[in-house]
Design an enzyme around this catalytic site. Structure first.
Site, PDB file in Angstrom:
ATOM      1  N   CYS A  51       0.930  -1.075  -0.130  1.00 17.30           N
ATOM      2  CA  CYS A  51       0.072   0.067  -0.023  1.00 17.30           C
ATOM      3  C   CYS A  51       0.868   1.285  -0.095  1.00 17.30           C
ATOM      4  CB  CYS A  51      -0.967   0.059   1.266  1.00 17.30           C
ATOM      5  SG  CYS A  51      -1.857   1.723   1.476  1.00 17.30           S
ATOM      6  N   CYS A  54       0.213   3.323   3.649  1.00 21.86           N
ATOM      7  CA  CYS A  54       0.720   2.707   4.738  1.00 21.86           C
ATOM      8  C   CYS A  54       1.539   1.505   4.870  1.00 21.86           C
ATOM      9  CB  CYS A  54      -0.554   2.335   5.612  1.00 21.86           C
ATOM     10  SG  CYS A  54      -1.221   0.798   5.156  1.00 21.86           S
ATOM     11  N   CYS A 100      -7.667  -0.983   0.923  1.00 16.92           N
ATOM     12  CA  CYS A 100      -6.423  -1.399   1.989  1.00 16.92           C
ATOM     13  C   CYS A 100      -7.021  -1.564   3.428  1.00 16.92           C
ATOM     14  CB  CYS A 100      -5.236  -0.482   2.007  1.00 16.92           C
ATOM     15  SG  CYS A 100      -4.068  -0.804   3.477  1.00 16.92           S
ATOM     16  N   CYS A 103      -5.535   0.895   6.128  1.00 16.48           N
ATOM     17  CA  CYS A 103      -5.618   2.394   6.297  1.00 16.48           C
ATOM     18  C   CYS A 103      -6.616   2.987   5.471  1.00 16.48           C
ATOM     19  CB  CYS A 103      -4.349   3.090   5.690  1.00 16.48           C
ATOM     20  SG  CYS A 103      -4.085   3.045   3.782  1.00 16.48           S
ATOM     21  N   CYS A 123      -8.029  -5.300 -10.290  1.00 19.98           N
ATOM     22  CA  CYS A 123      -7.742  -4.173 -11.181  1.00 19.98           C
ATOM     23  C   CYS A 123      -7.388  -3.000 -10.424  1.00 19.98           C
ATOM     24  CB  CYS A 123      -8.820  -3.951 -12.142  1.00 19.98           C
ATOM     25  SG  CYS A 123      -8.479  -2.797 -13.417  1.00 19.98           S
TER      26      CYS A 123
HETATM   27 FE    FE Z   1      -2.875   1.160   3.453  1.00 23.84          FE
END
Ligand code: FE
Length: 136
Positions: A51, A54, A100, A103, A123
């Site tokens: 991510c 984060c 995610c 976060c 995607c």
């Molecule tokens: Fe994240």
């Protein structure tokens, strides 16, 4: 519920300060980068995609495939606990958003037209990811 990842929560201003404008637009405002423009669409190197906001590991290069769509595409997340989905829209406009789990950063959408074994196609916008090459 066990091993639920710790949640990262920042204010909108803090996210804006810690991300590039494009990363912010995609991850916090559910934006979409233009097809074939993202940094990782064509990336075939081995490693893990984290991510961008984060650092949580979200997708592995082993799950990446060439979907021809212009966005990085994966058959599955590294760990199902690291991503959450949310159904958007109604009737024929319905699609499933992916973000995610730690976060809340928007990544993209998941579709049910992917290759075996999962039949899924995550995607994902390059702007929501940070690639970490495998060492050695
Ligand atoms: Fe994240």
């Amino acid at each position: 519920m066990t091993d639920t990842p710790n949640k990262v929560e920042l204010t909108d201003a803090e996210w804006k300060a810690s991300l590039t404008p494009e990363q912010y637009r995609v991850t916090r405002q559910k934006g979409t980068e233009r097809a074939f423009t993202g940094e990782y669409d064509d990336n075939k190197a081995e490693g893990v995609y984290r991510c961008v906001a984060c650092g949580t590991p979200l997708y592995a290069s082993e799950a990446k495939f060439d979907s021809g769509t212009g966005w990085p595409s994966f058959t599955e997340p590294v760990d199902e606990r690291n991503v959450e989905t949310e159904v958007e829209g109604v009737f024929f406009m319905r699609r499933t958003e992916v973000h995610c789990a730690v976060c809340g950063a928007h990544g993209g959408h998941v579709f049910e037209d992917g290759p075996a074994p999962t039949g899924l196609r995550y995607c994902i916008n390059s702007a929501s990811l940070r690639f970490e090459p495998k060492e050695g």
